[in-house]
Design a protein around this motif. Structure first.
Motif, short mmCIF file in Angstrom:
data_model
loop_
_atom_site.label_atom_id
_atom_site.label_comp_id
_atom_site.label_asym_id
_atom_site.label_seq_id
_atom_site.Cartn_x
_atom_site.Cartn_y
_atom_site.Cartn_z
N CYS A 1 -44.16 -98.78 47.10
CA CYS A 1 -44.43 -99.16 45.49
C CYS A 1 -43.12 -98.98 44.66
O CYS A 1 -43.20 -99.83 43.41
CB CYS A 1 -45.15 -97.86 44.79
N VAL A 2 -42.12 -99.03 45.21
CA VAL A 2 -40.50 -99.44 44.58
C VAL A 2 -39.98 -100.19 45.52
O VAL A 2 -38.90 -99.72 46.26
CB VAL A 2 -40.11 -97.98 44.12
N PRO A 3 -40.33 -101.43 46.01
CA PRO A 3 -39.74 -102.21 47.01
C PRO A 3 -38.45 -102.64 46.62
O PRO A 3 -38.03 -102.70 45.55
CB PRO A 3 -40.73 -103.40 47.01
N ASN A 4 -37.71 -103.28 47.59
CA ASN A 4 -36.31 -103.74 47.43
C ASN A 4 -36.58 -105.20 47.67
O ASN A 4 -35.30 -105.87 47.64
CB ASN A 4 -35.12 -102.91 48.15
N ALA A 5 -37.49 -105.79 47.56
CA ALA A 5 -37.94 -107.27 48.09
C ALA A 5 -39.14 -107.62 47.38
O ALA A 5 -40.01 -106.93 47.07
CB ALA A 5 -37.67 -107.66 49.60
N TYR A 6 -38.96 -109.10 47.09
CA TYR A 6 -40.28 -109.64 46.69
C TYR A 6 -40.75 -110.88 47.27
O TYR A 6 -39.81 -111.67 47.54
CB TYR A 6 -39.77 -110.20 45.16
N LEU A 7 -41.95 -110.77 47.49
CA LEU A 7 -42.43 -112.02 48.28
C LEU A 7 -43.27 -112.94 47.26
O LEU A 7 -44.21 -112.21 46.55
CB LEU A 7 -43.52 -111.52 49.48
N SER A 8 -43.01 -114.18 47.32
CA SER A 8 -43.80 -115.03 46.48
C SER A 8 -44.22 -116.41 47.19
O SER A 8 -43.19 -116.79 48.03
CB SER A 8 -42.75 -115.33 45.42
N CYS A 9 -45.20 -116.76 46.96
CA CYS A 9 -45.63 -118.44 47.24
C CYS A 9 -44.99 -119.43 46.58
O CYS A 9 -44.85 -119.24 45.40
CB CYS A 9 -47.07 -118.40 47.21
N ASN A 10 -44.38 -120.48 47.29
CA ASN A 10 -44.13 -121.68 46.72
C ASN A 10 -45.04 -122.77 46.80
O ASN A 10 -45.12 -123.57 47.53
CB ASN A 10 -42.71 -121.93 47.28
N VAL A 11 -45.77 -122.91 45.74
CA VAL A 11 -46.99 -123.76 45.54
C VAL A 11 -46.44 -125.04 45.25
O VAL A 11 -45.63 -125.41 44.35
CB VAL A 11 -48.14 -123.58 44.52
N PRO A 12 -46.66 -126.20 46.17
CA PRO A 12 -45.86 -127.46 45.84
C PRO A 12 -46.79 -128.00 44.66
O PRO A 12 -47.62 -128.17 44.19
CB PRO A 12 -46.76 -128.56 47.07
N THR A 13 -45.74 -128.55 43.77
CA THR A 13 -45.90 -129.36 42.53
C THR A 13 -46.09 -130.76 42.91
O THR A 13 -47.08 -131.50 42.27
CB THR A 13 -45.13 -129.07 41.47
N ILE A 14 -45.36 -131.38 43.70
CA ILE A 14 -45.67 -132.72 44.12
C ILE A 14 -45.95 -132.82 45.69
O ILE A 14 -45.14 -132.22 46.35
CB ILE A 14 -44.49 -133.29 43.90
N PRO A 15 -47.19 -132.92 46.27
CA PRO A 15 -47.28 -132.80 47.58
C PRO A 15 -46.30 -133.53 48.64
O PRO A 15 -45.80 -134.78 48.19
CB PRO A 15 -48.79 -133.51 47.88
N ASP A 16 -45.73 -132.93 49.59
CA ASP A 16 -44.75 -133.62 50.49
C ASP A 16 -45.62 -134.30 51.55
O ASP A 16 -46.76 -134.52 51.69
CB ASP A 16 -43.69 -132.77 50.88
N GLU A 17 -44.89 -134.90 52.41
CA GLU A 17 -45.47 -135.67 53.66
C GLU A 17 -46.10 -134.58 54.65
O GLU A 17 -46.80 -135.35 55.55
CB GLU A 17 -44.56 -136.57 54.24
N SER A 18 -45.68 -133.41 54.55
CA SER A 18 -46.22 -132.69 55.80
C SER A 18 -47.49 -131.95 55.50
O SER A 18 -47.62 -131.25 54.49
CB SER A 18 -45.05 -131.75 56.17
N VAL A 19 -48.48 -131.68 56.31
CA VAL A 19 -49.76 -131.18 56.23
C VAL A 19 -49.01 -129.36 56.32
O VAL A 19 -48.25 -129.13 57.07
CB VAL A 19 -50.64 -131.13 57.06
N SER A 20 -49.87 -128.39 55.41
CA SER A 20 -49.40 -127.31 55.43
C SER A 20 -48.15 -126.85 54.61
O SER A 20 -47.32 -126.35 55.47
CB SER A 20 -49.62 -126.53 56.95
N SER A 21 -47.86 -127.50 53.81
CA SER A 21 -46.48 -127.30 53.19
C SER A 21 -46.22 -126.45 52.16
O SER A 21 -45.33 -126.08 51.45
CB SER A 21 -45.90 -128.69 52.51
N LEU A 22 -47.23 -125.40 52.11
CA LEU A 22 -47.21 -124.13 51.29
C LEU A 22 -46.27 -123.09 52.01
O LEU A 22 -46.55 -123.20 53.16
CB LEU A 22 -48.43 -123.73 51.03
N THR A 23 -45.26 -122.86 51.38
CA THR A 23 -44.55 -121.78 52.08
C THR A 23 -44.32 -120.54 51.28
O THR A 23 -44.74 -120.46 49.84
CB THR A 23 -42.75 -122.30 51.95
N ALA A 24 -43.84 -119.44 51.48
CA ALA A 24 -43.54 -118.10 51.09
C ALA A 24 -42.30 -117.54 51.41
O ALA A 24 -41.62 -117.96 52.53
CB ALA A 24 -44.50 -117.17 51.37
#
Length: 520
Positions: free
Chosen positions: A227-250
């Motif tokens: 509940c007091v983490p030392n790291a943060y996980l976030s998704c980077n939703v593509p704003t402009i789709p790239d050429e690869s399928v499944s380009s959603l990253t975290a």
């Protein structure tokens, strides 16, 4: 995600051997997977890492193995990379799956419309309707990936028990073709989805409407919770789709410096102003474990509720108020409203004041809930108390009543200041609010203009530390950033003795402290 549950020594050893090399390679040797007799499998730093005050420190990034969008976004976002697109490829016979202009042609080339996954999803929609929950769609998509190289790693993930969903599992499996009709395998896969999937969060959307669906990020599935983490996980939703399928990253970024051997933890749940009871109940029900982090085991809980305090009813009212304000904010920004501003005063009729009446009603409702919060004795640092000020700041901003908006932004930040001493506030939520506060100060004008620039930089810096400079939304903010105004000559070399609003925030460890900052 893997709560501190050991399983058998043999199971832990197999998981460790499978994961150890993958995490080390993916993070360039920055982190490693280790095991212990008491803690089971967890992630630690391999060296001392210093987190600068203004620079992000990324420890690992990975692509999504599979994603599933929530019903409202299945016709507006790509089902393969999650990007928003004005034009989507509709795959015939299944409205639950759409593809952006980048993913669509490649999918057709690969024969996706003839794949097992597409056949199962078509049957699922025909049987259960297009609004079936995303966790079941994600389960089906994963089941159709058993030939992938990463399937063995997926089978090592923590599995949350799904007894309460067995009737749904039986029903779904009885109607679907292979490979989704294996009851045992469906249950195990769904358990891993419940235990290890992450929200797909689009921070460019308004607070309360940022979650697009769920995704599995395999390499990010082995951090323990705090509940007091030392790291943060976030998704980077593509704003402009790239050429690869499944380009959603975290990506995972450190919120504080760590030493060699320190465990890297993230928060599985929103961590802003919840009581100990609420956090522990949410984690037990959602992930099946009792949290023993420093915040939950403290002798004096930072925020505590009695059994008679009804915060859920307040939350429901606040959620409704947020939706109403977002609707009015969106409507006010439409072209016809902008056009109405050019009308003569006598031409402005009831239509022009509808949004103002609606916002005034919301303000009255929020003030009423504040009375209820105080009457129940709910702590001022609890989520619902803090949220009431955010809603009022938002409402007065819509009305362009900048003085009252400023007042409630400052009330919000004063309460957050108390919470951040325990590290129990989401850094992205706080960064967003600082940007909103900076905008209000700019509208107030006068001497607040310079302060607005400082607050804007503070909020932007917090977002960069938690999300990274290369995060699509942060990059957009940086591109649109206006140059700060020069400080007045007489303010140079002056140490500002400010109130709470002049402090810089650092969110993360319970031991983090706030520091006064010298301002030019």
């Amino acid at each position: 995600m893997e709560p501190n549950q050991r399983g058998s020594d043999h199971e832990v050893k197999k998981k460790h051997e499978c994961v150890k090399g993958i995490l080390s390679k993916k993070s360039n040797g920055v982190i490693q997977c280790v095991t212990s007799e008491n803690e089971g499998l967890y992630v630690t730093a391999t060296k001392h890492i210093t987190v600068p005050s203004s620079e992000p420190t990324r420890i690992m990034a990975c692509q999504a193995a599979a994603i599933a969008l929530d019903p409202p976004f299945r016709q507006t976002h790509c089902s393969f990379c999650s990007s928003s697109a004005t034009t989507l490829y509709a795959l015939e016979g299944c409205s639950m799956v759409s593809a952006c202009p980048s993913c669509g042609p490649q999918l057709m080339k690969d024969g996706y419309h003839r794949s097992k996954e597409f056949a199962v999803l078509k049957k699922m929609e025909a049987t259960f309707g297009p609004s079936i929950e995303s966790i079941f769609i994600l389960t089906v998509r994963l089941l159709c990936c058993q030939d992938k190289d990463w399937w063995k790693l997926f089978c090592r993930l923590y599995e949350h028990t799904t007894d309460s969903m067995q009737d749904n599992i039986d029903l779904i499996c009885s109607h679907l073709p292979a490979p989704a009709n294996d009851n045992r395998l469906f249950r195990e896969t769904l358990g891993r989805v419940l235990g290890c999937s992450h929200n797909i969060t689009d921070f460019s959307r308004p607070l309360g409407n940022q979650s697009l669906g769920r995704a599995i990020f395999l390499e990010h599935s082995f951090y323990n919770h705090s509940c007091v983490p030392n790291a943060y996980l976030s998704c980077n939703v593509p704003t402009i789709p790239d050429e690869s399928v499944s380009s959603l990253t975290a990506e995972v970024h450190l919120l504080e410096s760590v030493k060699e051997g320190d465990e890297i933890t993230i928060s599985y749940i929103p961590m802003s102003g919840l009581s100990n009871q609420e956090r522990r109940k949410t984690l037990q029900e959602g992930y099946g474990f009792d949290c023993n982090c420093s915040a939950c085991t403290a002798s004096e809980p930072s925020i505590s509720l009695s059994e008679t305090m009804d915060v859920q009813s307040v939350r429901e009212i606040q959620y409704s108020c947020n939706e109403r304000l977002l609707s009015q904010k969106k409507g006010k920004s439409q072209p016809q409203v902008e056009h109405s501003l050019h009308q003569a005063p006598e031409e402005k009729t009831s239509n022009d004041n509808d949004y103002a009446d609606e916002v005034e009603q919301v303000i009255s409702l929020v003030i009423m809930t504040q009375h209820g919060i105080r009457n129940q004795g709910i702590p001022e640092t609890h989520e619902v108390s803090i949220e009431s000020h955010r809603l009022l700041a938002m409402a007065y901003s819509i009305l362009e009543d900048w003085a009252h908006a400023k007042e409630h932004h400052e009330n919000f930040l004063k309460l957050v200041d108390k919470v951040t001493e325990q590290g129990l506030f989401d850094p992205v939520a706080l960064g967003i609010q600082l940007l909103e506060y900076a905008h209000v100060l700019k509208q107030v004008g006068g001497p607040e203009i310079t302060r607005s620039a400082r607050k804007h930089q503070e909020g932007l810096g917090m977002l960069q530390r938690a999300l990274g400079k290369n995060h699509n939304w942060v990059a957009t903010l940086l591109l649109s950033e206006e140059p700060p105004p020069p400080p007045p000559p007489h303010d140079k070399a002056k140490r500002k003795s400010d109130d709470t609003m002049g402090k810089s925030y650092k969110v993360g460890s319970r031991d983090n402290k706030r520091h006064k900052v010298e301002e030019d």
